[in-house]
Design an enzyme around this catalytic site. Structure first.
Site, PDB file in Angstrom:
ATOM      1  N   SER A 238       0.828  -1.075  -0.014  1.00 10.34           N
ATOM      2  CA  SER A 238      -0.146   0.158  -0.058  1.00 10.34           C
ATOM      3  C   SER A 238       0.842   1.021  -0.081  1.00 10.34           C
ATOM      4  CB  SER A 238      -0.903   0.081   1.146  1.00 10.34           C
ATOM      5  OG  SER A 238      -1.867   0.988   1.070  1.00 10.34           O
ATOM      6  N   ASP A 351     -10.624  -2.239  -4.252  1.00  8.40           N
ATOM      7  CA  ASP A 351     -10.347  -1.302  -3.000  1.00  8.40           C
ATOM      8  C   ASP A 351     -11.349  -0.312  -2.801  1.00  8.40           C
ATOM      9  OD1 ASP A 351      -8.948  -0.527  -0.605  1.00  8.40           O
ATOM     10  OD2 ASP A 351      -7.855   0.636  -1.858  1.00  8.40           O
ATOM     11  N   HIS A 383      -7.144  -5.243  -0.859  1.00 12.84           N
ATOM     12  CA  HIS A 383      -5.876  -4.462  -0.985  1.00 12.84           C
ATOM     13  C   HIS A 383      -4.935  -5.374  -1.213  1.00 12.84           C
ATOM     14  CE1 HIS A 383      -4.272  -0.545  -1.205  1.00 12.84           C
ATOM     15  NE2 HIS A 383      -3.843  -0.458  -0.351  1.00 12.84           N
TER      16      HIS A 383
END
Length: 417
Positions: A238, A351, A383
């Protein structure tokens, strides 16, 4: 426990009564950075829809996390079940972490692909000075030298395991990779280990959040005799994936990058996208106001006239203007292209009800087809970490699960190639 317990109990009662603005007013800067306005109300509504109205709020239980941080858990009983409100409270009485976890005891268990007899672990210190952080080095047993990987967690004050509810996805990765012969170093983020010091520094940026400790971790791994100094990689998830190219630019010895669901869209634009989705879960005047506020703040970030002196209150999540100026000037895709390292770029699922195609298309347009670059899309949702869980939601990590073994196998094979 003292004040931290009283504050946590008050937060749980405020959630029960729907006083979400009061809870968000207690957010410290690290938590504001990852919790858009309206997220608390949306998460609470989802839990109440599942468990029914609150019947009682229990007594808080606390444990110290460091010199200035206390984790407090408050049990909440509902008509059809239970949940636990888990908070990290700093010395100023502000919340550095807040999550809604399943009721009852939380327990992480090793993933099926991890063999604890195949590796050993030892505690290390990463970095130096007042912001040095604790970490864990996981070393495969047997003859080396082994390839190494430094793990970078996503945005927010994560510990070294990226603990969320009963899940520890970075620990999953560390144990799974070490079972496959990869030495792994993971560490608490400075925003987790030193929240007060970070909050007191108005000039603190995303570069400060990731780069110094990641570079120190790379060097620590390279210096270990069990590790192949020429094969130390950086693996970021991320926002950690967004930061990974910056680490490689700062430390030329990095052998390559693994970018898991790495953000490529500018963060202020993504904040608007996420807030709109969260508002759709609990529509109404408050949700509309949250969308309007984040849209206005994001426009301020994009304004060429933004200056370091602009007040943080006018900007998303209450982060400082220097933080946003740094983020605005950083293009992870262009930086990845410039460093020219081997890369494994992984994306998967959806997401916040929006496909990842925007992020993925940015990585692909610049890097796919270049020598040493592999781009893969996995079926794992949420994710990229967990298989078959559906789109991310504020409560998306509330049941025990492990990093998708297909994702783990893909990374292990690439690092060992």
């Amino acid at each position: 426990m003292g004040d931290a317990g009283a504050i946590a109990a008050g937060v749980a009662r405020a959630l029960r009564d729907g006083r979400f603005a009061e809870v968000e007013a207690l957010f410290a800067a690290p938590l504001r950075a990852v919790a858009p306005a309206g997220a608390v109300g949306a998460a609470w509504a989802a839990e109440i829809a599942r468990h029914g109205p609150v019947t009682s709020v229990g007594d808080p239980a606390a444990e110290p996390l460091g010199t200035d941080l206390t984790r407090v858990s408050v049990p909440v009983a509902c008509e059809r079940g239970a949940l636990t409100v888990v908070m990290s409270v700093d010395g100023a009485g502000l919340l550095n972490g807040l999550r809604l976890a399943p009721g009852g005891a939380e327990a992480w268990s090793p993933p099926p692909y991890a063999d604890p007899s195949a590796f050993e672990e030892r505690e290390v210190t990463v970095g130096s000075g007042p912001l040095a952080v604790p970490g864990t080095l996981t070393l495969p047993r047997g003859a080396g030298p082994h390839p190494g990987a430094v793990l970078l967690a996503g945005g927010g004050p994560f510990d070294r395991d990226a603990t969320s509810g009963p899940n520890k996805p970075l620990k999953d990765l560390a144990w799974g990779l070490a079972t496959s012969g990869v030495a792994v170093l993971r560490f608490d983020k400075a925003t987790c280990a030193h929240p007060a010091e970070v909050a007191a520094d108005p000039a603190f940026t995303m570069a400060d959040e990731y780069v110094p400790h990641a570079v120190a971790a790379v060097r620590l791994l390279r210096d270990d005799p069990a590790v192949d100094a020429g094969r130390v990689f950086v693996l970021g998830h991320s926002m950690g994936g967004k930061a990974a190219p910056r680490v490689a630019a700062a430390e030329p010895s990095v052998a390559g990058l693994v970018i898991m669901a790495g953000d490529a869209q500018p963060m202020h634009e993504a904040a608007v996208r996420v807030t709109r989705y969260l508002a759709s879960l609990d529509p109404g005047p408050d949700a509309d106001a949250a969308v309007a506020a984040i849209t206005r703040q994001a426009a301020r970030v994009a304004d060429p006239a933004l200056s370091p002196a602009d007040p943080a209150a006018d900007l998303p999540f209450g982060l400082s203007a220097p933080y946003w100026l740094d983020m605005r000037s950083y293009d992870p895709v262009a930086t990845a292209l410039a460093v020219g390292k081997p890369m494994l770029i992984l994306q998967g699922g959806r997401d916040y009800q929006v496909t990842v195609e925007d992020d993925l298309s940015r990585w692909r347009a610049a890097l796919e087809g270049r020598p040493g670059v592999t781009v893969r899309v996995h079926a794992a949702d949420d994710h990229l970490f967990f298989p078959g869980t559906g789109p991310s939601t504020p409560a998306g990590y509330d049941r025990p699960q492990h990093v998708d073994p297909a994702v783990l196998d893909d990374i292990a094979a690439w690092l060992n190639a």
